[in-house]
Scaffold this active site. Sequence first.
Site, short mmCIF file in Angstrom:
data_model
loop_
_atom_site.label_atom_id
_atom_site.label_comp_id
_atom_site.label_asym_id
_atom_site.label_seq_id
_atom_site.Cartn_x
_atom_site.Cartn_y
_atom_site.Cartn_z
N ASP A 29 0.84 -1.20 0.00
CA ASP A 29 0.00 0.00 0.00
C ASP A 29 0.88 1.25 0.00
O ASP A 29 1.63 1.47 0.96
CB ASP A 29 -0.89 -0.04 1.25
CG ASP A 29 -2.09 0.87 1.17
OD1 ASP A 29 -2.13 1.73 0.27
OD2 ASP A 29 -2.99 0.74 2.01
N ASP A 30 0.81 2.04 -1.07
CA ASP A 30 1.63 3.26 -1.19
C ASP A 30 3.12 2.94 -1.22
O ASP A 30 3.93 3.65 -0.62
CB ASP A 30 1.38 4.23 -0.02
CG ASP A 30 -0.02 4.80 0.03
OD1 ASP A 30 -0.85 4.40 -0.79
OD2 ASP A 30 -0.29 5.62 0.92
N CYS A 69 -5.97 4.22 -3.35
CA CYS A 69 -6.12 2.80 -3.02
C CYS A 69 -7.30 2.08 -3.68
O CYS A 69 -7.10 1.12 -4.43
CB CYS A 69 -6.26 2.66 -1.51
SG CYS A 69 -4.88 3.30 -0.55
N LYS A 125 -5.73 -6.20 3.75
CA LYS A 125 -6.61 -5.05 3.51
C LYS A 125 -7.56 -5.29 2.34
O LYS A 125 -7.14 -5.63 1.23
CB LYS A 125 -5.73 -3.82 3.24
CG LYS A 125 -6.50 -2.57 2.86
CD LYS A 125 -5.56 -1.39 2.71
CE LYS A 125 -6.27 -0.16 2.15
NZ LYS A 125 -5.41 1.03 2.12
N HIS A 127 -10.73 -2.89 1.58
CA HIS A 127 -10.94 -1.50 1.15
C HIS A 127 -11.85 -1.37 -0.07
O HIS A 127 -11.71 -0.45 -0.88
CB HIS A 127 -9.59 -0.83 0.87
CG HIS A 127 -9.67 0.68 0.90
ND1 HIS A 127 -8.60 1.49 0.62
CD2 HIS A 127 -10.71 1.51 1.19
CE1 HIS A 127 -8.97 2.76 0.72
NE2 HIS A 127 -10.25 2.79 1.06
N HIS A 212 1.69 2.19 3.96
CA HIS A 212 0.80 3.34 4.09
C HIS A 212 0.97 3.98 5.47
O HIS A 212 1.14 3.28 6.46
CB HIS A 212 -0.65 2.85 3.91
CG HIS A 212 -1.68 3.94 3.73
ND1 HIS A 212 -1.97 4.86 4.72
CD2 HIS A 212 -2.49 4.23 2.69
CE1 HIS A 212 -2.93 5.66 4.29
NE2 HIS A 212 -3.25 5.31 3.05
N ASP A 273 -0.40 -0.56 -4.96
CA ASP A 273 -1.63 0.04 -5.50
C ASP A 273 -1.40 1.40 -6.12
O ASP A 273 -2.19 1.85 -6.95
CB ASP A 273 -2.72 0.10 -4.43
CG ASP A 273 -2.32 0.89 -3.19
OD1 ASP A 273 -1.13 1.29 -3.07
OD2 ASP A 273 -3.17 1.07 -2.31
N ASN A 274 -0.33 2.09 -5.73
CA ASN A 274 0.01 3.40 -6.29
C ASN A 274 1.39 3.79 -5.77
O ASN A 274 2.00 3.05 -5.00
CB ASN A 274 -1.03 4.47 -5.92
CG ASN A 274 -1.41 4.50 -4.46
OD1 ASN A 274 -2.50 4.07 -4.08
ND2 ASN A 274 -0.52 4.99 -3.61
#
Length: 321
Positions: A29-30, A69, A125, A127, A212, A273-274
């Site tokens: 995540d991130d 996300c 996660k 989300h 994240h 995710d990014n």
Amino acid sequence: MKRLLLICLSFCGIVQAAAPPNFLIILADDHGYGDVSTYHASDVQTPNIDRIGKEGMTFTAMRANCTVCSPSRAALLTGRYADRVGVPGVIRTKPEDSWGYFDPKVPTIANELKKVGYHTGIVGKWHLGLESPNTPNERGFDHFHGFLGDMMDSYTTHLRQGNNYMRLNAETVDPKGHATDIFTEWAGDYLRERAEHNDKPFFLYLAYNAPHFPIEPPPEYLAKVKARAPQLDEKRAMNVAFVEHLDDCIGRVLAVLQETELAQNTVVVFSADNGGSIPHAQNNDPWRGGKQDHYDGGLRVPFVMRWPAQIKPGSRRTTRA
């Protein structure tokens, strides 16, 4: 990344006479492109993530489908643009600040793999919805052990705005410890269970919350980074330690694959995710910008894939998959 569903389904038919492969998709995540040391010299050390690429294929031009996300996760799980499945933005706890509703009519990769005989699991996660009909067990997953919500307010309390979103399928659970360690243990439990019941292949989607923000590495990881690189400022040292803890946990998951003799015929993918968050000292080098930007730093993500039975070690791909 939205084409991962097609890649997985096509892999199922590559070797007609052999057993279909298992799939382990690890999504951070991130996680900035520059925070994986396989891409260039870095102050962060990610030997376990790097090893996936060294033992398989490293992609240098992969892009996420969004700079935040929920949309990227919707695209990953459906093979469609996120806007077309009802998720143009971040799904949040409060309805007035939530920007999406994951269309329950759209099949997920879990639904499609179940049709061809796979057991499907998600650890970590989600989300993509907090309630029915958008919980993981209602969207194709046989097994869910993780966090329904978006971000955790702390990796040790696991709450979000006072809510406990930790679940074992539909049951609320209250585990103790750092969330990254918890998800690693749960992933290992799932893999060992599938090794004992190996009557069907499996698809495990292991979605970590890390790295994240809030940036909360275990103290021993921060101490190790500060001793090794005292020149780093506090924010950067915190993030380096956080990523290195995640990398160690990924190494523990890979060790379970080896221990259970599942590694040879398991496709392992690591991505994010990014891009990383610039205000939190995450690194997207050599690209400009970061999370929430539409520059390359917000969209370019690390992507490595290993399948010992089929992929030649050390392969590289410089065009988009």
